[in-house]
Enzyme design. Structure first.
Site, PDB file in Angstrom:
ATOM      1  N   CYS A 337       0.796  -1.239   0.000  1.00 55.78           N
ATOM      2  CA  CYS A 337       0.000   0.000   0.000  1.00 55.78           C
ATOM      3  C   CYS A 337       0.827   1.286   0.000  1.00 55.78           C
ATOM      4  O   CYS A 337       0.519   2.193  -0.771  1.00 55.78           O
ATOM      5  CB  CYS A 337      -0.991   0.023   1.142  1.00 55.78           C
ATOM      6  SG  CYS A 337      -1.224  -1.506   2.012  1.00 55.78           S
ATOM      7  N   ARG A 366       7.282 -10.815   5.794  1.00 59.55           N
ATOM      8  CA  ARG A 366       6.960 -10.575   7.198  1.00 59.55           C
ATOM      9  C   ARG A 366       7.621 -11.659   8.033  1.00 59.55           C
ATOM     10  O   ARG A 366       7.577 -12.830   7.688  1.00 59.55           O
ATOM     11  CB  ARG A 366       5.451 -10.596   7.416  1.00 59.55           C
ATOM     12  CG  ARG A 366       4.784  -9.442   6.677  1.00 59.55           C
ATOM     13  CD  ARG A 366       3.305  -9.405   6.919  1.00 59.55           C
ATOM     14  NE  ARG A 366       2.662  -8.611   5.872  1.00 59.55           N
ATOM     15  CZ  ARG A 366       1.372  -8.624   5.614  1.00 59.55           C
ATOM     16  NH1 ARG A 366       0.586  -9.383   6.343  1.00 59.55           N
ATOM     17  NH2 ARG A 366       0.875  -7.896   4.650  1.00 59.55           N
ATOM     18  N   GLN A 384       1.003 -11.056  -2.797  1.00 61.96           N
ATOM     19  CA  GLN A 384      -0.414 -10.701  -2.722  1.00 61.96           C
ATOM     20  C   GLN A 384      -0.919 -10.325  -4.106  1.00 61.96           C
ATOM     21  O   GLN A 384      -0.202  -9.677  -4.860  1.00 61.96           O
ATOM     22  CB  GLN A 384      -0.599  -9.499  -1.800  1.00 61.96           C
ATOM     23  CG  GLN A 384      -0.243  -9.767  -0.357  1.00 61.96           C
ATOM     24  CD  GLN A 384      -0.373  -8.523   0.493  1.00 61.96           C
ATOM     25  OE1 GLN A 384       0.095  -7.458   0.114  1.00 61.96           O
ATOM     26  NE2 GLN A 384      -1.013  -8.651   1.637  1.00 61.96           N
ATOM     27  N   ASP A 386      -2.578  -7.929  -5.059  1.00 57.91           N
ATOM     28  CA  ASP A 386      -2.973  -6.693  -4.403  1.00 57.91           C
ATOM     29  C   ASP A 386      -3.506  -5.666  -5.400  1.00 57.91           C
ATOM     30  O   ASP A 386      -3.111  -5.659  -6.555  1.00 57.91           O
ATOM     31  CB  ASP A 386      -1.738  -6.114  -3.710  1.00 57.91           C
ATOM     32  CG  ASP A 386      -2.082  -5.465  -2.385  1.00 57.91           C
ATOM     33  OD1 ASP A 386      -3.283  -5.367  -2.078  1.00 57.91           O
ATOM     34  OD2 ASP A 386      -1.146  -5.070  -1.660  1.00 57.91           O
ATOM     35  N   HIS A 388      -5.103  -1.341  -5.139  1.00 56.78           N
ATOM     36  CA  HIS A 388      -5.615  -0.228  -4.357  1.00 56.78           C
ATOM     37  C   HIS A 388      -6.414   0.671  -5.255  1.00 56.78           C
ATOM     38  O   HIS A 388      -5.950   1.046  -6.330  1.00 56.78           O
ATOM     39  CB  HIS A 388      -4.462   0.511  -3.675  1.00 56.78           C
ATOM     40  CG  HIS A 388      -3.750  -0.350  -2.692  1.00 56.78           C
ATOM     41  ND1 HIS A 388      -2.585  -1.019  -2.975  1.00 56.78           N
ATOM     42  CD2 HIS A 388      -4.098  -0.709  -1.427  1.00 56.78           C
ATOM     43  CE1 HIS A 388      -2.232  -1.741  -1.928  1.00 56.78           C
ATOM     44  NE2 HIS A 388      -3.131  -1.584  -0.972  1.00 56.78           N
ATOM     45  N   LYS A 472     -14.787  -3.038   6.584  1.00 59.40           N
ATOM     46  CA  LYS A 472     -14.320  -3.981   5.568  1.00 59.40           C
ATOM     47  C   LYS A 472     -15.294  -5.129   5.374  1.00 59.40           C
ATOM     48  O   LYS A 472     -16.220  -5.310   6.166  1.00 59.40           O
ATOM     49  CB  LYS A 472     -12.954  -4.531   5.948  1.00 59.40           C
ATOM     50  CG  LYS A 472     -12.980  -5.335   7.234  1.00 59.40           C
ATOM     51  CD  LYS A 472     -11.654  -6.014   7.501  1.00 59.40           C
ATOM     52  CE  LYS A 472     -11.716  -6.758   8.818  1.00 59.40           C
ATOM     53  NZ  LYS A 472     -10.626  -7.679   9.047  1.00 59.40           N
ATOM     54  N   HIS A 518      -8.441  -1.237  -0.266  1.00 62.24           N
ATOM     55  CA  HIS A 518      -7.459  -2.310  -0.455  1.00 62.24           C
ATOM     56  C   HIS A 518      -8.272  -3.554  -0.801  1.00 62.24           C
ATOM     57  O   HIS A 518      -9.280  -3.809  -0.160  1.00 62.24           O
ATOM     58  CB  HIS A 518      -6.697  -2.657   0.817  1.00 62.24           C
ATOM     59  CG  HIS A 518      -6.103  -1.506   1.551  1.00 62.24           C
ATOM     60  ND1 HIS A 518      -4.761  -1.305   1.634  1.00 62.24           N
ATOM     61  CD2 HIS A 518      -6.667  -0.512   2.268  1.00 62.24           C
ATOM     62  CE1 HIS A 518      -4.515  -0.236   2.375  1.00 62.24           C
ATOM     63  NE2 HIS A 518      -5.658   0.260   2.772  1.00 62.24           N
TER      64      HIS A 518
HETATM   65 ZN   LIG Z   1      -3.177  -2.391   0.903  1.00 61.00          ZN
END
Ligand SMILES: [Zn+2]
Ligand SMILES: [Zn+2]
Length: 646
Positions: A337, A366, A384, A386, A388, A472, A518
Site C-alpha cells: 500500500c 513478514r 499478494q 494486491d 488499491h 471492511k 485495499h
Molecule cells: Zn493495501
C-alpha cells in the site's frame, strides 16, 4: 421473581435461583435433554448455576460452537483425571478447548507418554465418563487454593493462582478429581460417549521457551460414537489432501533449508500454475479498469514510518538493510500500500480521472517465528494479488460493488460455491477508536452493506470488528472438508490517504482527499494455492491444472503417432505430455491417476489406423475412441462450464 430474556426476545418470569437447565425444561423436555452449556448476561455459566437477577440467557447444544467448547473443555478434565491416575505425580497445568477438540498441558516428570499409550488412557477416560459424574463448581479462597496445589508440589497452578484475585477463584470437582477452573461445563461426564487422543507435542509453559517444556496431549470427544468415526475419516482425508504432501507429489513447490525456512520455491509446474492464476485475474482486472504497476521489494524506513506500518511490523520485522556508504536504512516491504500511495502521488488528479485502480502481484516479507511456519499457509515471503483503488466518497458505493463482482467471479471460476461474508463495522460506543469523519464512516458502512445485499451475499454484520481506519468485508470459504478459510478482504481506508496527503481536485476546484480501497481476492498466491490443493485434493479445475492430458502410447511403435497427437493438441491449446517410457499401459495409467491428470489418451494400433484417441478420464470413466476434434470440443465445453467470461 426474575425476568429471563431469551434470544428470540421473549421474556419469561421465574423464581430466583432458577437454573439454565430449569429454563430449558420449562421450554421443552427435548431441549433440556440437549442443553449442555449456557451464557447469562454475556458470561458462560454452568447449566446448574442459580440465576439471581434479571438477564438474558442463551442455551447451547452440541450444534453451537460454545456448546462444543464446553463439551471439549469438560472432556479435558476427564482426560486429566485418567492421566493423573495412570501416571501418579504428574503436574497438571491448563486444559482448554480448541477449534477441534481440546488439549491438556502436563508436566509428566519422570514419566513420558507416546501414541501407543493412548488406548489405555482413552479406555480409562471413557470408564470415568460412564460414571455420569456431575461437574460441580465451588469457590475457594486464594489461601486454600494455593495450599491445595502447594501440597501437590504443582508450581504451575500455584503461579496461575498467584495471579488471580482472591474471591474470584473457583475449583471444579467431578468424581474424585479437582481442578482449578473458571467454569463452563456440560452437566455431567455421561454426555461424553466417544473420546480419542489425537497426538502429543512439546509445549513451553506459558508459550515461553525460557520456561520448562511440558507435554501437550491433544484429544477430541463426541456425544455419539458415530460422530467420532466420521471425524476420524475426515482427518484421514485431510491428511491425504495436506497441501504440503500434494505440493511435493505434484511437483509444485519445495522448501530448502539453504534458501531459508518459510521461503517457498516454486517448481516449473507450480510456477506455471501460478502464472495461469495471475493471467486469469489480470485479464478480469483489465476489463474492470485496473492498471498494473510495479514496485520494489524494499522501501526506506521513512516510508513505513509515514504509513504507520513501521509501528505495526517494525518491531517484529526482519532487521533493516543499511547501504554501505550513505547509511540509508531500508526495510523489506511488509505491505504494498505505501508504495501505491506514492504512485498515486506521482501526478495530480482531478475528480474526472478517478477512480484510479492500481494492481500489482506484489511480494511482501513478514517475519514469522520458525515454530509458526506451516507449508504455504504461514510463510515469510508471499505474493499478494494486491490492488488499491483511489476514488471519491461518492464513488465508493459503485467501486465496492465492482470489487464484489470480481471476487465472486474468482470464487466461482475456482469451484468455491460455499462461502459467506462478514461485514466489519464500528463499535458505536467507542467513537474515539476510529479515524475519519462520522459522516464518511456511516456512508462507507452503508455502501458495503448495500453492495453485499444487492449482490445477494450471505453475510453478517459484526459491530466493533472494523479496523481503526475503515470498515471492511471478508469472504469466508468452506472447503470440501467443511473447514473455514478466510479469503480475500475488501477494506475501506481513510487513514493512508491522510498520512500520504493524497489529493484530487474536485468540481469546486478545491483539493479533496480520495478514499482508498485495499482488496485481494486470492489473499496471497501461496495461501490460495494451498487452499485450492486441499479443497480439490489436487484435482484442479481443468482450465488451471498443470497437465490437462497425458498421451500413453501402447508400445514404441506408436510413439510417432503419439507425437502427432501431441502437436494437434498443442495447436488447440491443450496442455498434454507423452509418457513414452517402456512400461505397461496399466502402470502408466496408475501413475497418471496419482499425478491427478484429468485425461489419459491411449494410442495403439486401432487408434493410429482410425486417427483417433481412446480417452480415459481421471477416476476411471471410459469415454471410448474419439477424434482429436471431438476431444478438443469436450475440453473446451468443460472449461467453459467453470470458467465464465467476466
Ligand atoms: Zn493495501
Ligand atoms: Zn473446567
Amino acid at each position: 421473581m426474575i425476568n429471563i430474556t431469551l434470544p428470540d426476545g421473549s421474556v419469561k418470569t421465574f423464581n430466583e435461583g432458577v437454573t439454565p437447565m430449569d429454563v430449558a425444561r420449562d421450554i421443552s423436555e427435548g431441549l433440556a435433554r440437549n442443553v449442555i452449556s449456557a451464557k447469562f448476561n454475556d458470561q458462560i455459566v454452568e447449566t446448574v448455576t442459580p440465576l439471581n437477577q434479571d438477564g438474558s440467557l442463551t442455551l447451547y447444544t452440541w450444534r453451537d460452537d460454545l456448546g462444543k467448547k464446553a463439551f471439549w473443555h469438560s472432556s479435558s478434565h476427564v482426560v486429566a483425571q485418567a492421566i493423573e491416575e495412570l501416571y501418579p505425580g504428574v503436574k497438571l497445568t491448563i486444559g482448554p478447548a480448541i477449534e477441534n477438540g481440546f488439549y491438556y498441558d502436563i508436566d509428566f516428570g519422570e514419566h513420558s507418554i507416546s501414541e501407543k499409550d493412548f488406548p489405555m488412557i482413552e479406555k480409562r477416560a471413557i470408564e470415568i465418563a460412564r460414571g455420569k459424574h456431575p461437574y460441580k463448581m465451588r469457590e475457594v479462597s486464594k489461601e486454600d487454593a494455593l495450599n491445595y496445589y502447594k501440597k501437590q508440589d504443582n508450581e504451575y497452578k500455584v503461579e496461575l493462582i498467584s495471579n488471580l484475585e482472591d474471591g474470584t477463584i473457583t475449583f471444579c470437582d467431578h468424581d474424585s478429581f479437582t481442578d482449578l477452573c473458571r467454569g463452563g461445563h456440560i452437566p455431567n461426564t455421561g454426555y461424553i460417549k466417544a473420546l480419542k487422543l489425537l497426538s502429543v507435542a512439546g509445549a513451553y509453559w506459558r508459550g515461553d521457551e525460557k520456561n520448562p517444556q511440558l507435554t501437550r496431549v491433544y484429544g477430541i470427544s463426541f456425544p455419539k460414537q458415530k460422530e467420532l468415526t466420521e471425524y476420524l475419516e475426515l482427518l484421514e482425508e485431510a491428511k491425504k489432501r495436506d497441501h504440503r504432501k500434494l505440493g511435493r507429489e505434484l511437483e509444485l513447490f519445495t522448501f530448502s533449508q539453504k534458501v531459508g525456512q518459510g521461503l517457498p520455491l516454486w517448481l516449473p509446474k507450480g510456477a506455471a500454475l501460478r502464472e495461469r492464476l495471475e493471467q486469469f485475474l489480470k485479464k478480469a482486472q483489465k476489463k474492470a479498469g485496473y492498471e498494473m504497476v510495479i514496485s520494489p521489494h524494499i522501501g526506506q524506513k521513512e516510508l513505513y514510518v509515514t504509513s504507520g506500518h513501521y509501528a505495526k511490523y517494525g518491531e517484529d520485522s526482519f532487521q533493516p538493510i543499511h547501504t554501505p556508504k550513505e547509511d540509508e536504512e531500508f526495510l523489506l516491504k511488509p505491505m504494498n500500500c505505501p508504495h501505491h500511495c506514492e504512485i498515486y502521488n506521482a501526478k495530480p488528479f482531478s475528480y474526472r480521472e478517478l477512480p484510479k485502480r492500481y494492481a500489482e502481484f506484489g511480494t511482501v516479507y513478514r517475519y514469522e517465528q520458525s515454530g509458526e511456519l506451516h507449508g504455504l499457509t504461514r510463510v515469510r515471503g508471499f505474493t499478494q494479488d494486491d490492488a488499491h483503488i483511489f476514488c471519491t466518497q461518492e464513488q465508493l458505493d459503485q467501486e465496492f460493488k465492482n470489487v464484489i463482482d470480481l471476487s465472486l467471479y474468482v470464487l466461482g471460476s475456482l469451484g468455491f460455491d460455499n462461502f459467506t461474508a462478514q461485514v466489519s463495522v464500528r463499535d458505536l460506543d467507542k467513537p474515539e477508536k476510529y479515524i475519519g469523519s462520522v459522516d464518511n464512516w456511516e456512508k462507507a458502512e452503508q455502501a458495503i452493506i448495500n453492495a453485499a445485499e444487492e449482490k445477494g451475499l450471505d453475510f453478517k454484520v459484526e459491530a466493533g470488528e472494523a479496523a481503526f481506519y475503515g470498515p471492511k468485508l471478508d469472504f469466508m470459504v468452506k472447503d470440501a472438508l467443511g473447514r473455514n478459510w478466510q479469503l480475500g478482504t475488501i477494506q475501506v481506508d481513510y487513514n493512508l490517504p491522510e498520512r500520504f496527503e493524497l489529493t484530487y481536485k474536485g468540481s469546486d476546484n478545491e483539493l479533496h482527499r480520495p478514499v482508498m480501497i485495499h482488496r485481494a481476492p486470492f489473499g496471497s498466491m501461496e495461501r490460495f494455492i494451498a487452499l485450492l490443493l486441499e479443497h480439490t485434493g489436487g484435482n484442479f479445475p481443468l482450465w488451471l491444472t498443470p497437465d490437462q492430458a497425458i498421451i500413453l502410447p501402447v508400445s514404441e511403435k506408436h510413439e510417432k503417432y503419439a507425437e502427432k497427437v501431441s502437436k494437434s493438441l498443442e495447436n488447440n491449446e491443450i496442455r498434454a505430455l507423452i509418457d513414452a517410457r517402456n512400461e505397461t499401459v496399466g502402470k502408466k495409467i496408475r501413475e497418471a491417476e496419482m499425478n491427478k491428470i484429468p485425461f489419459m489418451l491411449i494410442v495403439g494400433e486401432s487408434e493410429e489406423e482410425k486417427g483417433t484417441i481412446s480417452v480415459r478420464r481421471h477416476g476411471g470413466e471410459d469415454l471410448g475412441s474419439i477424434s482429436i476434434d471431438e476431444f478438443t470440443d469436450l475440453v473446451e465445453t468443460e472449461i467453459n462450464s467453470t470458467l465464465k467470461t467476466f
